[in-house]
Design an enzyme around this catalytic site. Structure first.
Site, short mmCIF file in Angstrom:
data_model
loop_
_atom_site.label_atom_id
_atom_site.label_comp_id
_atom_site.label_asym_id
_atom_site.label_seq_id
_atom_site.Cartn_x
_atom_site.Cartn_y
_atom_site.Cartn_z
N THR A 85 -15.93 37.72 -32.16
CA THR A 85 -16.78 37.26 -31.06
C THR A 85 -17.94 36.53 -31.73
O THR A 85 -18.40 36.94 -32.80
CB THR A 85 -17.31 38.40 -30.18
N HIS A 86 -18.40 35.46 -31.13
CA HIS A 86 -19.47 34.64 -31.70
C HIS A 86 -19.12 34.12 -33.10
O HIS A 86 -20.00 33.84 -33.91
CB HIS A 86 -20.80 35.43 -31.79
N LYS B 74 -7.07 17.39 -51.23
CA LYS B 74 -7.22 17.70 -49.82
C LYS B 74 -5.88 17.81 -49.08
O LYS B 74 -4.96 17.06 -49.32
CB LYS B 74 -8.07 16.63 -49.13
N ASN C 165 -5.49 18.09 -45.03
CA ASN C 165 -6.29 18.14 -43.80
C ASN C 165 -5.43 18.44 -42.56
O ASN C 165 -4.34 17.90 -42.42
CB ASN C 165 -6.99 16.79 -43.58
N ASN D 206 0.82 -1.21 0.00
CA ASN D 206 0.00 0.00 0.00
C ASN D 206 0.86 1.27 0.00
O ASN D 206 0.64 2.18 -0.81
CB ASN D 206 -0.94 0.00 1.22
N TYR E 116 -6.87 1.65 2.24
CA TYR E 116 -6.65 1.20 0.88
C TYR E 116 -7.76 0.27 0.44
O TYR E 116 -8.26 -0.56 1.22
CB TYR E 116 -5.30 0.48 0.73
N GLU F 134 -6.73 18.40 -35.35
CA GLU F 134 -8.00 17.74 -35.04
C GLU F 134 -7.82 16.65 -33.99
O GLU F 134 -8.68 16.47 -33.11
CB GLU F 134 -8.60 17.17 -36.32
N SER G 23 -6.32 12.97 -48.39
CA SER G 23 -7.53 12.15 -48.47
C SER G 23 -7.28 10.96 -49.37
O SER G 23 -6.56 11.06 -50.37
CB SER G 23 -8.69 12.99 -49.04
#
Length: 457
Positions: A156-157, A284, A286, A111, A318, A291, A278
């Site tokens: 913003t947004h 492509k 990527n 322990n 424990y 990601e 791709s």
């Protein structure tokens, strides 16, 4: 009869599949170095206290170092039936040096042994993470210094808001990471405690010296309560939280990179080394690394939630549930360190498309607030100025123009106070330059911010 280290009172041997479910060797083998380090300190202390002879301790310590290297060289087959790294090392030690190897465990339990290993591991890795964060911050700082005068649209947004310095934008992440670094640094105070010598839960009758093993292992403090020493996993929860929050910050930055590198934005171009293609669409490119970093927040946050749920109903001291503290932490540490390294390379090799950014901030209404401020300078109340600018923006949209294209007579029809200097006033670089308040996006303010940031590094 069972041959387990704890098998004296058992008459039946577990089925192999039960052993497999109970075992942790497939992940706690990561603790080889920490386990040997803790055992060497424990053996040294036992000898100094006269519990072992100096010769016995020397024999144990010498062979532990050999076993440590042999495990790294894959010369020791780690056995699932021996459950964990602690018993595998002890078994190997006894096999090699005989009964004296069995004396190593005097005055301690698995322990406090595993708790010591985890404290050592977490301390080491948190220090590594702090170093990795600082390295990434330096990369951000280098990028910022190159682009103080590069103007980009601030959002913003996810709607165009006001023009800002590109350096100002990326420096935001420097400061997020600085807070992350400070949280890890602060957590070290609670990680850097020695539980060794707490034994199973109540301490031991042997005349051990816990302060000696604390010093030998380089711990800054010691647990005052033996129950707390073996049952505390707060430091793991705290570390997982800090990892998760840092990953959230990396994820936010990754999302920016993903958007900036899109065909719609074209603000940056990622290196081929940090992009993929791709299998069906030849054109492509990527941003897969960004990601992946964005996606890995799910697993680190999951590990945090898992640890909290594991602990929430546990009585002292424990419980076997605590075996679940390791895999999540190991994976979270690995994930964060890998993400920081990938992001640093991705950012260092990224091209900022300054011409594209310069064009972008001249083809939007992010200078609308500048027009309102201009009217306020002419003595018009801000609320009235806001309405006037709103009408001018609407007129511009209806006539397929931007504010820099609006004829002076149209401006003066809305507010006679507007003069020819409005076209200079609305230039994006001028708009940025005027923001001189502390911490603002103006070039002088950003240069000062960068100098302050250098002091933190």
């Amino acid at each position: 009869m069972s041959k387990k280290a704890w098998g004296g009172r058992f008459e039946e041997k577990p089925e192999d599949w039960v052993d497999a479910f109970n075992a942790s060797i497939h992940f706690d083998k990561n603790l080889v170095d920490e386990d040997v380090q803790g055992s060497i300190a424990h053996a040294t202390m036992l000898a100094n206290q006269g519990i072992l002879t100096q010769d016995e301790a020397s024999t144990i310590i010498s062979e532990l170092k050999v076993i440590q290297q042999d495990i790294h060289d894959n010369k020791v087959p780690l056995q699932e039936s021996l459950e964990d790294i602690h018993l595998n090392i002890e078994h190997e030690l006894i096999q090699r040096i005989g009964a004296v190897g069995g004396k190593l465990h005097t005055g301690r339990s698995r322990n406090d042994q595993v708790a010591t290993d985890m404290h050592l591991y977490t301390k080491k890795e948190v220090q590594n993470i702090i170093t990795s964060i600082a390295s990434f911050q330096q990369t951000i700082l280098n990028l910022a210094e190159q682009h103080v005068d590069t103007i980009m649209p601030g959002y913003t947004h996810l709607q165009r808001a006001q023009p800002i310095s590109f350096a100002h934008h990326v420096m935001t992440y420097f400061w997020m990471l600085e807070r992350d670094k400070s949280r890890f640094t602060d957590a070290l105070k609670r990680i850097d405690l020695s539980p060794l010598g707490a034994a199973a839960l109540s301490g031991t009758t042997y005349p051990i010296d816990r302060h000696e093993t604390q010093a030998l292992l380089g711990f800054g403090g010691i647990y005052e309560n033996s129950l707390d020493a073996v049952s505390d996993r707060d430091y793991i929860v705290e570390t997982l939280h800090n990892i998760s929050l840092t990953m959230v910050h990396l994820s936010r930055f990754a999302e920016e990179i993903i958007f900036w590198s899109s065909e719609e934005a074209k603000f940056v171009t990622l290196s081929d080394a940090f992009s993929t293609g791709s299998s069906i669409m030849p054109q492509k490119k990527n941003p897969d690394m960004a990601e992946l970093i964005r996606g890995k927040v799910g697993r680190t946050t999951g590990h945090l939630m898992s640890m909290l749920m594991t602990l929430k109903g546990l009585p002292l001291a424990y419980n076997k549930d605590m075996q679940e503290d390791k895999e999540g932490l190991f994976d979270a540490v690995h994930t964060l360190k890998g993400s920081l390294k990938i992001f640093e390379g991705m950012l260092a090799s990224m091209t900022v498309n300054t011409d594209r950014l310069a064009t972008t901030v001249r083809q939007d209404f992010s200078n609308a607030t500048e027009l309102a401020d201009y009217l306020v300078m002419k003595g018009i109340p801000f609320r009235d100025a806001h309405e006037i600018v709103g009408k001018l923006v609407l007129w511009s949209i209806q006539n397929n123009m931007y504010l820099l294209d609006v004829p002076l007579d149209v401006y003066q029809a809305q507010a006679s106070e507007i003069e020819e200097d409005i076209y200079t006033f609305l230039q994006p670089d001028e708009a940025v330059k005027r923001r001189k308040s502390y911490g603002a996006t103006g070039q002088d303010a950003v240069k000062h911010q960068i100098e302050v940031a250098k002091q933190y590094l």
